[in-house]
Design an enzyme around this catalytic site. Structure first.
Site, short mmCIF file in Angstrom:
data_model
loop_
_atom_site.label_atom_id
_atom_site.label_comp_id
_atom_site.label_asym_id
_atom_site.label_seq_id
_atom_site.Cartn_x
_atom_site.Cartn_y
_atom_site.Cartn_z
CB THR A 133 -13.54 -7.33 -4.59
OG1 THR A 133 -13.40 -7.20 -3.17
CG2 THR A 133 -13.34 -8.78 -4.95
CD1 TRP B 298 7.30 6.54 -2.60
CD2 TRP B 298 6.85 6.88 -4.78
NE1 TRP B 298 8.50 6.52 -3.30
CE2 TRP B 298 8.24 6.73 -4.63
CE3 TRP B 298 6.33 7.10 -6.05
CZ2 TRP B 298 9.13 6.80 -5.70
CZ3 TRP B 298 7.22 7.17 -7.12
CH2 TRP B 298 8.60 7.03 -6.94
CG ASP C 254 -2.05 0.96 1.14
OD1 ASP C 254 -2.37 1.41 0.02
OD2 ASP C 254 -2.64 1.28 2.19
CG ASN D 150 -8.00 -1.83 -5.05
OD1 ASN D 150 -7.11 -2.63 -4.82
ND2 ASN D 150 -8.24 -0.81 -4.22
NE ARG E 26 -7.67 1.18 5.46
CZ ARG E 26 -7.40 2.47 5.63
NH1 ARG E 26 -7.50 3.03 6.81
NH2 ARG E 26 -7.04 3.22 4.60
C1 IPE Z 1 -5.55 -2.61 -0.12
O1 IPE Z 1 -5.17 -1.30 -0.30
C2 IPE Z 1 -5.55 -3.33 -1.43
C3 IPE Z 1 -4.24 -3.55 -2.05
C4 IPE Z 1 -3.10 -3.25 -1.54
C5 IPE Z 1 -4.27 -4.16 -3.35
P1 IPE Z 1 -6.25 -0.12 -0.44
O2 IPE Z 1 -5.48 1.13 -0.61
O3 IPE Z 1 -7.24 -0.46 -1.48
O4 IPE Z 1 -6.97 -0.18 0.98
P2 IPE Z 1 -7.84 0.92 1.74
O5 IPE Z 1 -8.90 1.36 0.78
O6 IPE Z 1 -6.95 2.04 2.10
O7 IPE Z 1 -8.37 0.20 2.95
C1 IPE Z 2 -1.54 0.33 -3.33
O1 IPE Z 2 -1.34 1.69 -3.33
C2 IPE Z 2 -1.82 -0.22 -4.71
C3 IPE Z 2 -3.22 -0.68 -4.89
C4 IPE Z 2 -4.16 -0.66 -4.01
C5 IPE Z 2 -3.54 -1.20 -6.20
P1 IPE Z 2 -2.54 2.73 -3.33
O2 IPE Z 2 -2.94 2.99 -4.74
O3 IPE Z 2 -3.65 2.25 -2.46
O4 IPE Z 2 -1.88 4.01 -2.71
P2 IPE Z 2 -2.45 4.97 -1.59
O5 IPE Z 2 -2.87 4.10 -0.44
O6 IPE Z 2 -3.62 5.68 -2.18
O7 IPE Z 2 -1.33 5.87 -1.23
MG MG Z 3 -4.07 2.45 -0.51
#
Ligand code: IPE
Ligand code: IPE
Ligand code: MG
Length: 246
Positions: free
Chosen positions: A67, A26, A21, A69, A195
């Site tokens: 799911t 970043w 995550d 995403n 989480r």
């Molecule tokens: C969890 O990250 C899913 C993946 C890393 C693929 P998210 O960024 O989707 O999670 P939330 O929405 O912050 O809980």
């Molecule tokens: C994790 O990084 C990658 C995926 C969930 C696909 P994020 O895209 O969730 O990045 P943040 O959490 O918004 O910084």
């Molecule tokens: Mg994220």
């Protein structure tokens, strides 16, 4: 500073799972679009996979796309799918060179045709590798996985294939995407979020949890070693007392 050689001497998690995550944040820190973060996350995936294999981890499971995403902006979802195709293609050699077998869990049939085809090809081409099993969680949601298992089990009960009395941990496990994986021993989440976000809820029942503030694109060999070192310093009691473990 600890090294791979040092870490290898201690107890290792048989199954390591990672919630990768922080790509978006970043990129934002650098005044760039979120997709720039995803592009740079690929390097961290490669380094983590190679390091885990070198250390001798048997099972590595990476949360790549949930799911939930699918609800992200269309352009971001499309970029993630394109990156998946490009990376699979590019990393096939790395997987074979390191004797790594690629698997996937999740509702992969929801992926774009091209991504699914590439995934199936790379899985077939690495099937005979006998080293680490790398599992990508793609279009994965733990509640969806558990719901499907309930549905499949209900049908079997209805058709008198199993009796409700016989439903136990093992049978439930057999109906999950992860039926051929052991329980998770260590779960790492990057980016400072504390989480689980619908990842392997059943399988982490007794996992050790490790959270780091590092954003995924910055996650390196040394960060992985730190997490493993922390794991090696923990006592896993599984409900027992410390004295019972000796
Ligand atoms: C969890 O990250 C899913 C993946 C890393 C693929 P998210 O960024 O989707 O999670 P939330 O929405 O912050 O809980
Ligand atoms: C994790 O990084 C990658 C995926 C969930 C696909 P994020 O895209 O969730 O990045 P943040 O959490 O918004 O910084
Ligand atoms: Mg994220």
């Amino acid at each position: 500073m600890d090294t791979i050689a040092k870490i290898k001497q201690g107890r290792l998690p048989q199954h390591l799972a990672i919630i990768m995550d922080g790509n978006g944040r970043w990129a934002k820190q650098r005044g760039k679009l979120r997709v720039f973060g995803h592009e740079n996350g690929v390097r961290a995936v490669r380094e983590t996979v190679e390091t885990a294999a070198k250390i001798g981890i048997e099972y590595l499971t990476l949360y790549a796309f949930s799911t939930e995403n699918w609800k992200r902006p269309r352009l971001e979802v499309e970029t993630l799918m394109k990156l998946l195709v490009a990376s699979l293609r590019k990393e096939l050699k790395t997987l074979n060179d390191n004797n790594i077998r690629l698997r996937a869990i999740g509702r992969t049939e929801a992926l774009p045709k091209k991504a699914l085809k590439e995934l199936e090809e790379v899985m077939a081409m690495t099937e005979k590798n006998s080293g680490m099993t790398l599992t990508l969680a793609l279009s994965y949601g733990s509640r969806e996985e558990i719901t499907s298992a309930f549905r499949a089990l209900s049908i079997k009960v209805k058709n008198n294939l199993i009796s409700p009395d016989n439903i136990d941990d093992a049978i439930i496990n057999e109906h999950l995407y992860t039926h051929d994986l052991p329980d998770v021993d260590l779960l790492i989440r990057t980016s400072g979020e504390h989480r689980i976000s619908n990842f392997l809820l059943w399988q982490i029942a007794y996992a050790e949890l490790y959270f780091t503030d590092v954003f995924w694109p910055d996650f390196s060999e040394q960060h992985l070693i730190e997490a493993l070192k922390s794991y090696q310093n923990r006592e896993r009691r599984f409900g027992k007392t410390s004295e019972q473990l000796i």
